[in-house]
Design a protein around this motif. Structure first.
Motif, PDB file in Angstrom:
ATOM      1  N   ASP A  34      41.035  44.444  -1.100  1.00 42.81           N
ATOM      2  CA  ASP A  34      40.851  44.870   0.508  1.00 42.81           C
ATOM      3  C   ASP A  34      42.278  45.446   0.999  1.00 42.81           C
ATOM      4  O   ASP A  34      43.235  45.108   0.518  1.00 42.81           O
ATOM      5  N   HIS A  35      42.015  45.841   2.279  1.00 40.52           N
ATOM      6  CA  HIS A  35      43.173  46.605   2.985  1.00 40.52           C
ATOM      7  C   HIS A  35      43.125  46.183   4.224  1.00 40.52           C
ATOM      8  O   HIS A  35      42.356  46.235   4.964  1.00 40.52           O
ATOM      9  N   PRO A  36      44.586  45.823   4.689  1.00 35.63           N
ATOM     10  CA  PRO A  36      44.845  45.530   6.093  1.00 35.63           C
ATOM     11  C   PRO A  36      44.234  46.542   7.039  1.00 35.63           C
ATOM     12  O   PRO A  36      44.353  47.763   6.590  1.00 35.63           O
ATOM     13  N   GLY A  37      43.617  45.996   8.121  1.00 32.96           N
ATOM     14  CA  GLY A  37      43.148  46.863   8.971  1.00 32.96           C
ATOM     15  C   GLY A  37      41.686  47.462   8.728  1.00 32.96           C
ATOM     16  O   GLY A  37      41.136  47.505   9.960  1.00 32.96           O
ATOM     17  N   ARG A  38      41.065  47.205   7.595  1.00 33.43           N
ATOM     18  CA  ARG A  38      39.622  47.328   7.554  1.00 33.43           C
ATOM     19  C   ARG A  38      38.879  46.090   7.861  1.00 33.43           C
ATOM     20  O   ARG A  38      39.548  45.013   8.206  1.00 33.43           O
ATOM     21  N   ASP A  39      37.704  46.604   8.422  1.00 36.44           N
ATOM     22  CA  ASP A  39      36.670  45.370   8.871  1.00 36.44           C
ATOM     23  C   ASP A  39      36.812  44.157   7.911  1.00 36.44           C
ATOM     24  O   ASP A  39      36.660  42.787   8.446  1.00 36.44           O
ATOM     25  N   SER A  40      36.500  44.558   6.817  1.00 38.62           N
ATOM     26  CA  SER A  40      36.243  43.373   5.827  1.00 38.62           C
ATOM     27  C   SER A  40      37.601  42.572   5.789  1.00 38.62           C
ATOM     28  O   SER A  40      37.414  41.424   5.612  1.00 38.62           O
ATOM     29  N   HIS A  41      38.517  43.127   5.717  1.00 41.86           N
ATOM     30  CA  HIS A  41      39.897  42.460   5.962  1.00 41.86           C
ATOM     31  C   HIS A  41      40.191  41.718   7.197  1.00 41.86           C
ATOM     32  O   HIS A  41      40.527  40.677   7.034  1.00 41.86           O
ATOM     33  N   ARG A  42      39.750  42.187   8.164  1.00 43.71           N
ATOM     34  CA  ARG A  42      39.838  41.383   9.454  1.00 43.71           C
ATOM     35  C   ARG A  42      38.967  40.321   9.530  1.00 43.71           C
ATOM     36  O   ARG A  42      39.246  39.001  10.006  1.00 43.71           O
ATOM     37  N   HIS A  43      37.813  40.405   8.919  1.00 50.11           N
ATOM     38  CA  HIS A  43      36.893  39.166   8.645  1.00 50.11           C
ATOM     39  C   HIS A  43      37.581  38.168   7.756  1.00 50.11           C
ATOM     40  O   HIS A  43      37.475  37.178   8.348  1.00 50.11           O
ATOM     41  N   ARG A  44      38.063  38.400   6.850  1.00 51.53           N
ATOM     42  CA  ARG A  44      38.797  37.560   5.931  1.00 51.53           C
ATOM     43  C   ARG A  44      39.865  36.694   6.803  1.00 51.53           C
ATOM     44  O   ARG A  44      40.174  35.648   6.714  1.00 51.53           O
ATOM     45  N   GLU A  45      40.797  37.739   7.300  1.00 53.94           N
ATOM     46  CA  GLU A  45      41.906  36.897   8.067  1.00 53.94           C
ATOM     47  C   GLU A  45      41.618  36.061   9.253  1.00 53.94           C
ATOM     48  O   GLU A  45      42.234  35.181   9.665  1.00 53.94           O
ATOM     49  N   ALA A  46      40.109  36.473   9.889  1.00 55.51           N
ATOM     50  CA  ALA A  46      39.768  35.642  10.830  1.00 55.51           C
ATOM     51  C   ALA A  46      39.200  34.265  10.248  1.00 55.51           C
ATOM     52  O   ALA A  46      39.039  33.287  11.067  1.00 55.51           O
ATOM     53  N   GLY A  47      39.346  34.035   8.841  1.00 55.80           N
ATOM     54  CA  GLY A  47      38.811  32.837   8.437  1.00 55.80           C
ATOM     55  C   GLY A  47      37.665  32.729   7.529  1.00 55.80           C
ATOM     56  O   GLY A  47      37.231  31.770   7.159  1.00 55.80           O
ATOM     57  N   ALA A  48      36.925  33.751   7.277  1.00 55.33           N
ATOM     58  CA  ALA A  48      35.690  33.811   6.673  1.00 55.33           C
ATOM     59  C   ALA A  48      35.957  33.386   5.336  1.00 55.33           C
ATOM     60  O   ALA A  48      36.907  34.081   4.606  1.00 55.33           O
ATOM     61  N   ARG A  49      35.182  32.559   4.737  1.00 56.07           N
ATOM     62  CA  ARG A  49      35.155  31.857   3.332  1.00 56.07           C
ATOM     63  C   ARG A  49      34.883  32.921   2.450  1.00 56.07           C
ATOM     64  O   ARG A  49      35.336  33.302   1.359  1.00 56.07           O
ATOM     65  N   GLU A  50      33.606  33.681   2.552  1.00 56.65           N
ATOM     66  CA  GLU A  50      33.463  34.919   1.634  1.00 56.65           C
ATOM     67  C   GLU A  50      32.820  36.008   2.476  1.00 56.65           C
ATOM     68  O   GLU A  50      32.653  36.050   3.774  1.00 56.65           O
ATOM     69  N   VAL A  51      33.162  37.499   2.145  1.00 51.30           N
ATOM     70  CA  VAL A  51      32.980  38.585   2.881  1.00 51.30           C
ATOM     71  C   VAL A  51      32.228  39.488   1.820  1.00 51.30           C
ATOM     72  O   VAL A  51      32.788  39.677   0.784  1.00 51.30           O
ATOM     73  N   LEU A  52      31.010  39.694   2.097  1.00 51.73           N
ATOM     74  CA  LEU A  52      30.220  40.528   1.290  1.00 51.73           C
ATOM     75  C   LEU A  52      30.212  41.918   1.929  1.00 51.73           C
ATOM     76  O   LEU A  52      29.941  42.038   3.204  1.00 51.73           O
ATOM     77  N   LEU A  53      30.553  42.784   0.953  1.00 53.88           N
ATOM     78  CA  LEU A  53      30.763  44.333   1.439  1.00 53.88           C
ATOM     79  C   LEU A  53      29.875  45.084   0.617  1.00 53.88           C
ATOM     80  O   LEU A  53      29.912  44.989  -0.455  1.00 53.88           O
ATOM     81  N   ALA A  54      28.972  45.930   1.564  1.00 50.77           N
ATOM     82  CA  ALA A  54      27.903  46.655   0.609  1.00 50.77           C
ATOM     83  C   ALA A  54      27.880  48.175   1.359  1.00 50.77           C
ATOM     84  O   ALA A  54      27.974  48.242   2.317  1.00 50.77           O
ATOM     85  N   SER A  55      27.396  48.923   0.422  1.00 48.64           N
ATOM     86  CA  SER A  55      27.101  50.339   0.592  1.00 48.64           C
ATOM     87  C   SER A  55      26.210  50.752  -0.421  1.00 48.64           C
ATOM     88  O   SER A  55      25.592  49.990  -1.406  1.00 48.64           O
ATOM     89  N   ARG A  56      25.763  51.910  -0.050  1.00 44.52           N
ATOM     90  CA  ARG A  56      24.564  52.405  -1.190  1.00 44.52           C
ATOM     91  C   ARG A  56      25.254  52.543  -2.504  1.00 44.52           C
ATOM     92  O   ARG A  56      24.393  52.672  -3.460  1.00 44.52           O
ATOM     93  N   THR A  57      26.582  52.709  -2.837  1.00 46.50           N
ATOM     94  CA  THR A  57      26.873  52.917  -4.196  1.00 46.50           C
ATOM     95  C   THR A  57      27.743  51.372  -4.584  1.00 46.50           C
ATOM     96  O   THR A  57      28.050  51.658  -6.143  1.00 46.50           O
TER      97      THR A  57
END
Length: 165
Positions: free
Chosen positions: A45-68
């Motif tokens: 993951d990369h700092p500043g990305r939404d998924s990174h922000r979710h993890r930094e906020a304390g999420a145990r798991e982050v599922l990131l999905a796109s069409r690919t």
């Protein structure tokens, strides 16, 4: 699920061999997944990305999905590292899982070996290593099959035979 490992010391050619095996075996019509062990901390993951922000906020798991692509990131937050069996249970069924690393686990493996590393072979002390792929294949003197490290087709034939595909 059929499982076969590629092991060896650092800079022995493991990743290149796994990459070539995935390509070769997939081209033969089999569905292949991989598991790679890292001995260090890593981040996909990369700092500043939404998924990174979710993890930094304390999420145990982050599922990131796109069409690919779909990526599931799990923060251990002090829990022990999952075992190989626990990780395999998370994978969707496929024809073959190639495992890079996990040297101490008991699944069958092929050892990648490059003379320039100066490291000794692991195979003589480890019965789970069923063959060796080396850049110095003619000089090893081991009691199991030895392949040229770049002979991907022969190595793939061996692995597929070993797992019954």
């Amino acid at each position: 699920m059929r499982l076969y490992g590629v092991t060896g010391w650092k800079n022995s050619g493991k990743t290149g061999l796994v990459e070539r095996l995935v390509s070769e075996i997939s081209a033969r019509g089999f569905v292949v997944s991989t598991v790679k062990h890292a001995h260090h901390s890593f981040d996909v993951d990369h700092p500043g990305r939404d998924s990174h922000r979710h993890r930094e906020a304390g999420a145990r798991e982050v599922l990131l999905a796109s069409r690919t692509r779909v990526a599931l990131m799990t923060e251990l937050r002090g829990d022990p590292e999952p075992t190989l069996d626990e990780l395999l249970a998370r994978l969707a069924p496929v024809d073959l899982v190639l495992v890079e690393g996990y040297k101490r686990d008991r699944h069958p493996k092929i050892e990648a070996h490059r003379a320039e590393t100066g490291q000794p072979l692991i195979a003589p002390e480890d019965a789970t290593i069923r063959a060796v792929a080396s850049d110095s294949a003619g000089t090893l003197g081991v009691d199991r099959p030895v392949f040229d490290l770049d002979d991907t087709r022969a190595i793939a034939d061996f692995v597929l035979d070993e797992v019954g595909l």
